[in-house]
Scaffold this motif. Structure first.
Motif, PDB file in Angstrom:
ATOM      1  N   GLN A   1     -19.117   1.601  -6.169  1.00 60.53           N
ATOM      2  CA  GLN A   1     -18.323   1.258  -5.016  1.00 60.53           C
ATOM      3  C   GLN A   1     -16.696   1.516  -5.513  1.00 60.53           C
ATOM      4  O   GLN A   1     -16.154   1.973  -4.830  1.00 60.53           O
ATOM      5  CB  GLN A   1     -18.428   0.030  -4.480  1.00 60.53           C
ATOM      6  N   GLN A   2     -16.354   1.015  -6.389  1.00 59.76           N
ATOM      7  CA  GLN A   2     -15.006   1.032  -6.984  1.00 59.76           C
ATOM      8  C   GLN A   2     -14.603   2.594  -7.184  1.00 59.76           C
ATOM      9  O   GLN A   2     -13.367   2.924  -6.887  1.00 59.76           O
ATOM     10  CB  GLN A   2     -14.912   0.282  -8.134  1.00 59.76           C
ATOM     11  N   LYS A   3     -15.584   3.287  -7.689  1.00 57.84           N
ATOM     12  CA  LYS A   3     -15.183   4.702  -8.244  1.00 57.84           C
ATOM     13  C   LYS A   3     -15.057   5.428  -6.646  1.00 57.84           C
ATOM     14  O   LYS A   3     -14.229   6.182  -6.570  1.00 57.84           O
ATOM     15  CB  LYS A   3     -16.252   5.359  -8.901  1.00 57.84           C
ATOM     16  N   LEU A   4     -16.193   5.369  -5.796  1.00 57.95           N
ATOM     17  CA  LEU A   4     -15.778   5.791  -4.448  1.00 57.95           C
ATOM     18  C   LEU A   4     -14.748   5.442  -3.842  1.00 57.95           C
ATOM     19  O   LEU A   4     -13.974   6.284  -3.160  1.00 57.95           O
ATOM     20  CB  LEU A   4     -17.077   5.280  -3.750  1.00 57.95           C
ATOM     21  N   GLU A   5     -14.281   4.328  -3.496  1.00 57.40           N
ATOM     22  CA  GLU A   5     -13.152   4.040  -2.911  1.00 57.40           C
ATOM     23  C   GLU A   5     -11.869   4.488  -3.599  1.00 57.40           C
ATOM     24  O   GLU A   5     -10.946   4.947  -2.954  1.00 57.40           O
ATOM     25  CB  GLU A   5     -12.881   2.199  -2.939  1.00 57.40           C
ATOM     26  N   ARG A   6     -11.688   4.529  -4.937  1.00 61.24           N
ATOM     27  CA  ARG A   6     -10.612   5.102  -5.761  1.00 61.24           C
ATOM     28  C   ARG A   6     -10.436   6.597  -5.206  1.00 61.24           C
ATOM     29  O   ARG A   6      -9.445   7.215  -5.047  1.00 61.24           O
ATOM     30  CB  ARG A   6     -10.795   5.008  -7.002  1.00 61.24           C
ATOM     31  N   GLU A   7     -11.757   7.507  -5.483  1.00 59.45           N
ATOM     32  CA  GLU A   7     -11.671   8.728  -4.992  1.00 59.45           C
ATOM     33  C   GLU A   7     -11.225   9.028  -3.604  1.00 59.45           C
ATOM     34  O   GLU A   7     -10.756  10.133  -3.248  1.00 59.45           O
ATOM     35  CB  GLU A   7     -12.784   9.324  -5.507  1.00 59.45           C
ATOM     36  N   LEU A   8     -11.991   8.271  -2.585  1.00 61.38           N
ATOM     37  CA  LEU A   8     -11.613   8.493  -1.131  1.00 61.38           C
ATOM     38  C   LEU A   8     -10.380   8.301  -0.945  1.00 61.38           C
ATOM     39  O   LEU A   8      -9.545   8.865  -0.095  1.00 61.38           O
ATOM     40  CB  LEU A   8     -12.506   7.452  -0.479  1.00 61.38           C
ATOM     41  N   GLU A   9      -9.576   7.296  -1.650  1.00 59.97           N
ATOM     42  CA  GLU A   9      -8.223   6.923  -1.407  1.00 59.97           C
ATOM     43  C   GLU A   9      -7.413   8.210  -2.045  1.00 59.97           C
ATOM     44  O   GLU A   9      -6.280   8.824  -1.376  1.00 59.97           O
ATOM     45  CB  GLU A   9      -7.556   5.871  -2.329  1.00 59.97           C
ATOM     46  N   LEU A  10      -7.651   8.741  -3.193  1.00 58.77           N
ATOM     47  CA  LEU A  10      -6.927   9.962  -3.711  1.00 58.77           C
ATOM     48  C   LEU A  10      -6.936  10.987  -2.793  1.00 58.77           C
ATOM     49  O   LEU A  10      -5.983  11.965  -2.526  1.00 58.77           O
ATOM     50  CB  LEU A  10      -7.354  10.137  -5.119  1.00 58.77           C
ATOM     51  N   SER A  11      -8.419  11.305  -2.204  1.00 59.02           N
ATOM     52  CA  SER A  11      -8.550  12.370  -1.411  1.00 59.02           C
ATOM     53  C   SER A  11      -7.804  12.160  -0.044  1.00 59.02           C
ATOM     54  O   SER A  11      -7.290  13.226   0.435  1.00 59.02           O
ATOM     55  CB  SER A  11      -9.843  12.683  -1.298  1.00 59.02           C
ATOM     56  N   SER A  12      -7.846  11.165   0.332  1.00 60.85           N
ATOM     57  CA  SER A  12      -7.060  10.747   1.618  1.00 60.85           C
ATOM     58  C   SER A  12      -5.520  11.156   1.320  1.00 60.85           C
ATOM     59  O   SER A  12      -4.589  11.796   2.334  1.00 60.85           O
ATOM     60  CB  SER A  12      -7.300   9.413   2.079  1.00 60.85           C
ATOM     61  N   GLU A  13      -4.851  10.754   0.312  1.00 65.02           N
ATOM     62  CA  GLU A  13      -3.515  11.042  -0.049  1.00 65.02           C
ATOM     63  C   GLU A  13      -3.260  12.756  -0.058  1.00 65.02           C
ATOM     64  O   GLU A  13      -2.277  13.066   0.507  1.00 65.02           O
ATOM     65  CB  GLU A  13      -3.209  10.361  -1.409  1.00 65.02           C
ATOM     66  N   ILE A  14      -4.225  13.511  -0.818  1.00 67.50           N
ATOM     67  CA  ILE A  14      -3.969  14.718  -0.812  1.00 67.50           C
ATOM     68  C   ILE A  14      -4.234  15.268   0.626  1.00 67.50           C
ATOM     69  O   ILE A  14      -3.367  16.210   0.947  1.00 67.50           O
ATOM     70  CB  ILE A  14      -5.258  15.383  -1.801  1.00 67.50           C
ATOM     71  N   ALA A  15      -5.079  14.682   1.535  1.00 68.14           N
ATOM     72  CA  ALA A  15      -5.148  15.319   2.734  1.00 68.14           C
ATOM     73  C   ALA A  15      -3.826  15.163   3.519  1.00 68.14           C
ATOM     74  O   ALA A  15      -3.652  15.753   4.734  1.00 68.14           O
ATOM     75  CB  ALA A  15      -6.449  14.752   3.631  1.00 68.14           C
ATOM     76  N   SER A  16      -3.343  14.088   3.528  1.00 69.23           N
ATOM     77  CA  SER A  16      -2.099  13.654   4.223  1.00 69.23           C
ATOM     78  C   SER A  16      -0.897  14.246   4.071  1.00 69.23           C
ATOM     79  O   SER A  16       0.219  14.194   4.591  1.00 69.23           O
ATOM     80  CB  SER A  16      -1.912  12.044   4.151  1.00 69.23           C
ATOM     81  N   ARG A  17      -0.817  15.234   2.728  1.00 73.37           N
ATOM     82  CA  ARG A  17       0.344  15.671   2.272  1.00 73.37           C
ATOM     83  C   ARG A  17       0.858  16.864   3.458  1.00 73.37           C
ATOM     84  O   ARG A  17      -0.133  17.344   4.061  1.00 73.37           O
ATOM     85  CB  ARG A  17       0.292  16.526   1.081  1.00 73.37           C
ATOM     86  N   PRO A  18       2.084  16.972   3.450  1.00 78.56           N
ATOM     87  CA  PRO A  18       2.558  17.895   4.545  1.00 78.56           C
ATOM     88  C   PRO A  18       2.032  19.129   4.317  1.00 78.56           C
ATOM     89  O   PRO A  18       1.872  20.001   2.941  1.00 78.56           O
ATOM     90  CB  PRO A  18       3.836  18.022   4.449  1.00 78.56           C
ATOM     91  N   GLY A  19       1.319  19.803   5.400  1.00 74.59           N
ATOM     92  CA  GLY A  19       0.884  21.269   5.124  1.00 74.59           C
ATOM     93  C   GLY A  19      -0.587  21.269   4.539  1.00 74.59           C
ATOM     94  O   GLY A  19      -0.918  22.442   4.123  1.00 74.59           O
ATOM     95  N   ALA A  20      -1.150  20.238   4.177  1.00 77.14           N
ATOM     96  CA  ALA A  20      -2.446  20.088   3.602  1.00 77.14           C
ATOM     97  C   ALA A  20      -3.436  20.563   4.543  1.00 77.14           C
ATOM     98  O   ALA A  20      -3.509  20.188   5.586  1.00 77.14           O
ATOM     99  CB  ALA A  20      -2.896  18.779   2.729  1.00 77.14           C
ATOM    100  N   GLY A  21      -4.311  21.331   3.940  1.00 76.91           N
ATOM    101  CA  GLY A  21      -5.570  21.883   4.910  1.00 76.91           C
ATOM    102  C   GLY A  21      -6.987  21.933   4.189  1.00 76.91           C
ATOM    103  O   GLY A  21      -7.121  20.790   3.279  1.00 76.91           O
ATOM    104  N   SER A  22      -8.096  22.557   4.554  1.00 73.73           N
ATOM    105  CA  SER A  22      -9.229  22.340   3.963  1.00 73.73           C
ATOM    106  C   SER A  22      -9.363  22.699   2.450  1.00 73.73           C
ATOM    107  O   SER A  22     -10.155  22.364   1.883  1.00 73.73           O
ATOM    108  CB  SER A  22     -10.194  23.160   4.988  1.00 73.73           C
ATOM    109  N   ARG A  23      -8.451  23.728   2.179  1.00 69.14           N
ATOM    110  CA  ARG A  23      -8.543  24.340   0.856  1.00 69.14           C
ATOM    111  C   ARG A  23      -7.863  22.813  -0.064  1.00 69.14           C
ATOM    112  O   ARG A  23      -8.461  22.868  -1.527  1.00 69.14           O
ATOM    113  CB  ARG A  23      -7.338  25.448   0.669  1.00 69.14           C
ATOM    114  N   GLU A  24      -7.131  21.960   0.179  1.00 66.77           N
ATOM    115  CA  GLU A  24      -6.536  21.002  -0.368  1.00 66.77           C
ATOM    116  C   GLU A  24      -7.541  19.833  -0.440  1.00 66.77           C
ATOM    117  O   GLU A  24      -7.810  19.119  -1.589  1.00 66.77           O
ATOM    118  CB  GLU A  24      -5.261  20.475  -0.220  1.00 66.77           C
ATOM    119  N   TYR A  25      -8.354  19.714   0.578  1.00 64.55           N
ATOM    120  CA  TYR A  25      -9.468  18.628   0.688  1.00 64.55           C
ATOM    121  C   TYR A  25     -10.429  19.267   1.177  1.00 64.55           C
ATOM    122  O   TYR A  25     -11.055  18.930   2.645  1.00 64.55           O
ATOM    123  CB  TYR A  25      -8.594  17.478   1.765  1.00 64.55           C
ATOM    124  N   PRO A  26     -11.400  19.871   0.415  1.00 63.30           N
ATOM    125  CA  PRO A  26     -12.559  20.391   0.775  1.00 63.30           C
ATOM    126  C   PRO A  26     -13.504  19.272   1.158  1.00 63.30           C
ATOM    127  O   PRO A  26     -13.912  18.462   0.465  1.00 63.30           O
ATOM    128  CB  PRO A  26     -13.036  21.286  -0.336  1.00 63.30           C
TER     129      PRO A  26
END
Length: 418
Positions: free
Chosen positions: A91-116
């Motif tokens: 659970q800790q690993k999943l929450e950490r990676e989901l948080e990181l991927s969410s940060e990547i997806a929220s970057r300006p101009g981010a799309g499916s390539r940055e967050y597959p």
């Protein structure tokens, strides 16, 4: 261990692994030991093939994509290997990676390539969780809360995560959790519940999945109100299509197909699974790998209802004479035998119905005679006399002639009473 052994690189070509899907290879797996999946297997149908220079003649290999399946997909990787961690660590690993991927997806101009969202098999992390041997409800809660759109994304086989939960017979608590989330976040399509279950039944049929999987699917259908009687025509339609798939594509055994049909009859006793048209279609259409029971499953109930054992034996033996070869002559011979069986079956059924008419004549004759006649000849002889003089020997052949069926003065079984 099996993959790293060069003598067992064909382990994935076994028939029982034909429908294997959720597979990943270590990134450092030697090319010489890289398995290749047959083109008719589920993985072979979706994986791209490349030349493997380490093999003789540089043969094509489609296992490369699985070696790098989780490259840049940290959330997928956590879900795939979560069975090796404790529940808390996973659970800790999943929450950490989901948080990181969410940060990547929220970057300006981010799309499916940055967050597959999907890997090379079209699977989301939720697909991978549903395929896991270790089912943990908290992992689903975290995933669905963060990415509810995963509930309806289809992989390259057109399967949603819920299908794999049923296939793997996940705990009911988790199945209900995912089903409730799907109802809270429904797609825009109408009647998506029926489409979901049609896909489940069709997939199980192509894979010849264990029969218990169908029972579990029906049991869980109540979560979507698919057990309502108004839905029974949908079940009959999807089940008939599945029977065709089992015979033609999966080449399932007679025992398996009969068990499949029995599950339907037990689960939906008020719905008739009419397979006669399907069986006739299979005889007329299929030239290869034909089995006589394909026709028998369509007319078996009618034959069983025949009261004369000799008729049942005769028709059963005739069906077993279907040739199994695939030549045009054998195919035509199967059609001719089928037509003879159907004609004879209809004739026997007509005769059997007229037995009721014959018994009605007999009963009427008995009631018309006086008690004095009974005293003179005895009750047993009186009943036989009434039968002979009832007029059925004159009327019934005329009726059968009108129906274009040869009655041959066949009488009702003597055990039938007027």
């Amino acid at each position: 261990k099996a993959i790293s052994d060069s003598k067992t690189t064909d382990v994935f070509k076994r028939e029982e692994l034909r429908c294997l899907r959720n597979v990943a290879f270590p990134p450092d797996l030697n090319e010489k030991n890289l398995p290749t999946f047959d083109n008719d297997s589920d993985l072979g149908k979706v994986l791209p093939a490349m030349r493997n220079r380490s093999l003789a003649f540089s043969l094509l290999c489609n296992g490369y994509a699985l070696r790098g399946r989780f490259h840049g997909l940290a959330v997928h990787k956590v879900c795939y290997y979560q069975a090796y961690d404790t529940a808390e660590v996973a659970q800790q690993k999943l929450e950490r990676e989901l948080e990181l991927s969410s940060e990547i997806a929220s970057r300006p101009g981010a799309g499916s390539r940055e967050y597959p969202h999907q890997d090379c098999l079209g699977m989301t992390p939720l697909h991978i969780l549903a395929c896991s041997t270790k089912q943990r409800s908290e992992m689903y809660r975290i995933m669905v809360k963060c990415n509810p759109e995963y509930l309806f994304i289809q992989d390259k086989w057109g399967a949603r995560p819920f299908l794999y939960l049923i296939w793997g017979r996940a705990p009911k608590e988790i199945v209900q959790l995912v089903a409730n989330a799907m109802k809270i976040h429904p797609p825009v399509e109408d009647d998506w519940e029926s489409d979901l279950y049609y896909s489940i039944v069709a997939t199980f049929a192509r894979a010849a999945a264990p029969l218990v999987c169908y029972e579990y699917a029906i049991e869980m259908a109540k979560l979507f109100d698919l057990d309502d009687e108004r839905r029974y025509p949908f079940w009959a339609s999807s089940w008939r299509h599945a029977v065709e798939t089992l015979c033609v594509e999966s080449h399932a055994s007679r025992e398996y197909v009969e068990g499949f049909i029995q599950i339907f009859c037990r689960s939906f006793p008020k719905t008739i699974l009419d397979l006669e048209l399907l069986s006739v279609t299979l005889v007329r259409r299929e030239k290869f790998c034909f089995k006589p029971f394909w026709f028998e499953i369509g007319v078996g109930d009618r034959i069983t209802r025949l009261q004369q054992q000799t008729w049942r034996i005769e028709l059963g033996r005739t069906i077993q004479t279907f040739p199994s070869q695939s030549s045009e002559r054998d195919h035509q011979q199967r059609v001719d035998i089928m037509n003879r069986v159907l004609t004879k079956l209809a004739e026997y059924e007509s005769i059997q119905r007229l037995w009721v008419v014959e018994l009605a004549f007999w009963k009427h004759r008995i009631h018309d005679e006086s008690d004095e006649k009974i005293d003179n000849v005895g009750e047993r002889d009186f009943r036989e006399w009434c039968r002979v003089t009832s007029g059925s020997d004159i009327v019934l052949p005329c009726v059968m002639s009108y129906l274009h069926v040869d009655y041959n003065f066949t009488r009702a079984p003597t055990g039938r009473q007027g």
